[in-house]
Design a protein around this motif. Structure first.
Motif, PDB file in Angstrom:
ATOM      1  N   ASP A 177       4.022  -6.884 -15.877  1.00 28.08           N
ATOM      2  CA  ASP A 177       3.250  -7.528 -14.378  1.00 28.08           C
ATOM      3  C   ASP A 177       2.334  -6.317 -14.056  1.00 28.08           C
ATOM      4  O   ASP A 177       1.894  -5.378 -15.119  1.00 28.08           O
ATOM      5  N   HIS A 178       1.227  -6.408 -13.550  1.00 31.36           N
ATOM      6  CA  HIS A 178      -0.546  -5.926 -13.740  1.00 31.36           C
ATOM      7  C   HIS A 178      -0.165  -5.164 -12.606  1.00 31.36           C
ATOM      8  O   HIS A 178       0.287  -5.359 -10.998  1.00 31.36           O
ATOM      9  N   ARG A 204       1.461   6.869 -15.373  1.00 32.85           N
ATOM     10  CA  ARG A 204       2.379   6.835 -14.327  1.00 32.85           C
ATOM     11  C   ARG A 204       1.512   5.471 -13.116  1.00 32.85           C
ATOM     12  O   ARG A 204       0.599   5.776 -12.985  1.00 32.85           O
ATOM     13  N   ALA A 205       2.264   5.113 -11.996  1.00 42.07           N
ATOM     14  CA  ALA A 205       1.851   4.217 -11.572  1.00 42.07           C
ATOM     15  C   ALA A 205       3.604   4.616 -10.169  1.00 42.07           C
ATOM     16  O   ALA A 205       4.214   4.274 -10.270  1.00 42.07           O
ATOM     17  N   HIS A 206       2.956   3.370  -9.605  1.00 44.74           N
ATOM     18  CA  HIS A 206       4.354   3.247  -8.589  1.00 44.74           C
ATOM     19  C   HIS A 206       4.668   1.786  -8.539  1.00 44.74           C
ATOM     20  O   HIS A 206       3.552   0.599  -8.456  1.00 44.74           O
ATOM     21  N   VAL A 207       5.623   0.791  -8.098  1.00 44.06           N
ATOM     22  CA  VAL A 207       5.416  -0.697  -7.717  1.00 44.06           C
ATOM     23  C   VAL A 207       6.621  -0.903  -6.441  1.00 44.06           C
ATOM     24  O   VAL A 207       6.816   0.586  -5.829  1.00 44.06           O
ATOM     25  N   ALA A 208       6.127  -1.912  -6.246  1.00 38.84           N
ATOM     26  CA  ALA A 208       7.242  -2.297  -4.624  1.00 38.84           C
ATOM     27  C   ALA A 208       8.923  -2.216  -4.620  1.00 38.84           C
ATOM     28  O   ALA A 208       9.451  -2.755  -6.337  1.00 38.84           O
ATOM     29  N   ARG A 209       9.347  -1.251  -3.752  1.00 42.74           N
ATOM     30  CA  ARG A 209      11.039  -1.193  -3.862  1.00 42.74           C
ATOM     31  C   ARG A 209      11.331  -2.939  -4.437  1.00 42.74           C
ATOM     32  O   ARG A 209      12.311  -2.991  -5.071  1.00 42.74           O
ATOM     33  N   VAL A 263       8.626   2.450  -5.233  1.00 41.54           N
ATOM     34  CA  VAL A 263       9.121   3.709  -6.006  1.00 41.54           C
ATOM     35  C   VAL A 263       8.389   4.383  -7.626  1.00 41.54           C
ATOM     36  O   VAL A 263       7.539   3.158  -8.281  1.00 41.54           O
ATOM     37  N   GLY A 264       8.135   5.073  -7.904  1.00 38.19           N
ATOM     38  CA  GLY A 264       7.608   5.086  -8.803  1.00 38.19           C
ATOM     39  C   GLY A 264       7.873   5.217 -10.467  1.00 38.19           C
ATOM     40  O   GLY A 264       8.958   5.025 -10.768  1.00 38.19           O
TER      41      GLY A 264
END
Length: 211
Positions: A38-39, A57-62, A160-161
């Motif tokens: 995943d990028h 740290r990052a966030h991604v789509a649920r 979501v984190g």
């Protein structure tokens, strides 16, 4: 990663600086179909007792199944400046012709266990930090508070984190450290005169100054 000793970068601050400047990482894990990536744009935080090399740290789509992989071993790849090196930049080319092209680059690999953080306030704080960082250079920087609160609240429910305490950090600076000082200077000067090579030239100059 194959790591000749001359190319190994071990300074945490130098590797962190590359990640901060090139924050789009490729997170690699073993998924249901084998290796998956995943990028994701990350922020990198300072080392802690539990994360001796820092924290990503990052966030991604649920809807992205990645966040359900809490505890999984992952690796994140960060690509810094890179450019093709022509043999024309080597003094040996005129003497014997015994030179070949190569590719110079700087990369960082971060290894650790994925943590899922499904906390709207944590995610909001992260989004605000990321926004402030990347909008900071603009004359009129956009802020999260510029969007309607109801809209922001809706979007926060859709993401979501994640964070990765870094257990191992590898840096590879393949920037012709094995060449002569004359070749090194010629390469840096040659790259500086090209649009795509200028970032690599700056990195080479920084490395040479610190060496």
């Amino acid at each position: 990663m194959y790591m000749p000793r001359a190319n190994e970068e071990t300074r945490i601050d130098v590797m962190h600086a590359l990640v901060a400047e090139h924050p789009l990482g490729a997170l690699v894990r073993v998924g249901d179909n084998g290796l998956d990536a995943d990028h994701i744009p990350f922020e990198i935080a300072a080392p802690t007792p539990d994360a001796p090399f820092g924290v990503l740290r990052a966030h991604v789509a649920r809807g992205n199944p990645l966040w359900r992989e809490d505890g999984a071993q992952v690796m994140v790849l960060f690509q810094g400046p890179a450019f093709y090196i022509t043999p024309e930049l080597y003094e040996e080319k005129a003497r014997s012709g015994k030179v070949v092209p190569t590719w110079n680059y700087a990369v960082v690999h971060a290894h650790g266990k994925l943590r899922t953080i499904d906390d709207p306030q944590w995610v909001l704080d992260l989004v605000q930090r990321l926004t402030n960082r990347h909008e900071g250079g603009r004359a009129t920087p956009w802020q999260v508070s510029d969007a309607p609160q109801e809209y922001v609240d809706t979007l926060l429910k859709a993401i979501v984190g994640i964070e990765i305490p870094i257990a191992r950090l590898e840096g590879k600076w393949k920037i012709s450290q094995n060449r002569s000082a004359q070749d090194y200077a010629r390469m840096a000067a040659g790259l500086a005169g090209t649009e795509g090579g200028a970032p690599l030239a700056r990195l080479m100059e920084q490395w040479h100054s610190a060496a």
